[in-house]
Motif scaffolding. Sequence first.
Motif, PDB file in Angstrom:
ATOM      1  N   ILE A  82       1.033  -1.265   0.585  1.00  0.00           N
ATOM      2  CA  ILE A  82       0.171  -0.031   0.143  1.00  0.00           C
ATOM      3  C   ILE A  82       0.684   0.840  -0.452  1.00  0.00           C
ATOM      4  CG2 ILE A  82      -2.153   1.235   1.596  1.00  0.00           C
ATOM      5  CD1 ILE A  82      -3.017  -1.081  -0.029  1.00  0.00           C
ATOM      6  N   SER A  83       2.318   0.969   0.526  1.00  0.00           N
ATOM      7  CA  SER A  83       2.511   2.051   0.666  1.00  0.00           C
ATOM      8  C   SER A  83       3.467   3.208  -0.498  1.00  0.00           C
ATOM      9  CB  SER A  83       4.019   2.234   1.033  1.00  0.00           C
ATOM     10  OG  SER A  83       4.674   0.696   1.827  1.00  0.00           O
ATOM     11  N   ASP A  84       3.260   1.622  -1.708  1.00  0.00           N
ATOM     12  CA  ASP A  84       3.833   1.702  -3.195  1.00  0.00           C
ATOM     13  C   ASP A  84       3.095   3.145  -3.333  1.00  0.00           C
ATOM     14  OD1 ASP A  84       6.076   0.344  -1.909  1.00  0.00           O
ATOM     15  OD2 ASP A  84       5.460  -1.228  -2.764  1.00  0.00           O
TER      16      ASP A  84
ATOM     17  N   PHE B 106      -1.835   7.741  -4.074  1.00  0.00           N
ATOM     18  CA  PHE B 106      -2.986   8.396  -4.923  1.00  0.00           C
ATOM     19  C   PHE B 106      -2.549   9.645  -5.249  1.00  0.00           C
ATOM     20  CE2 PHE B 106      -3.590   4.669  -1.684  1.00  0.00           C
ATOM     21  CZ  PHE B 106      -4.335   3.792  -2.406  1.00  0.00           C
ATOM     22  N   GLU B 107      -2.271  10.850  -4.256  1.00  0.00           N
ATOM     23  CA  GLU B 107      -2.488  12.365  -5.259  1.00  0.00           C
ATOM     24  C   GLU B 107      -1.985  12.199  -6.210  1.00  0.00           C
ATOM     25  OE1 GLU B 107      -0.620  14.227  -1.618  1.00  0.00           O
ATOM     26  OE2 GLU B 107      -2.101  13.717  -0.141  1.00  0.00           O
ATOM     27  N   LYS B 108      -0.314  12.074  -6.459  1.00  0.00           N
ATOM     28  CA  LYS B 108      -0.216  11.717  -8.055  1.00  0.00           C
ATOM     29  C   LYS B 108      -0.299  10.977  -9.382  1.00  0.00           C
ATOM     30  CE  LYS B 108       3.853  13.964  -5.918  1.00  0.00           C
ATOM     31  NZ  LYS B 108       6.059  13.392  -6.031  1.00  0.00           N
TER      32      LYS B 108
END
Length: 161
Positions: free
Chosen positions: A146-148, A151-153
Amino acid sequence: MEQFEAYLINNGLHFSIAKRYAKIVVNYITWTKEHKLDIRKVIRSQFTDWLQTYRTKGFKQKTLSIKEYSVRQYYYFTDNPTNPAESWIIRKDEIRLPPIPIEKELLAKMYEELKPKSIVGYRNRCMLGFIVFQGLKRNELEELRISDVNFEKGTVFIHSH
């Protein structure tokens, strides 16, 4: 093991799967103690010996892969400098390609017709999209966390080896 289960859940696994993986790791730890091995210094051949005990009992390759994945994740969780499960690869004799490549339009249609009914269905649809449209390999897909995902970019960091 509760912390390991929490680690797995934080990395996207369902709690029931996290419990199953933790149980596999407990069995692995027990095996290392029975064989007087320091779990921090287990080498690949010793790890393969542990898996071989299951293979000789008739366990299928898929089950062995789950056991391997569980132990690999445990070593990631403990930040152990050596991970005997990391370099363990299930090799196949040959890579088989479809006799006729699937057309891009048909792949897109198949993807669009997948209508997930559960969280696992959505996960599987995402995995299929990464494989079909981004060309990810199985091991690259397994490494995604998930840390990969940013969502913003709208970007995903792919671990390549």
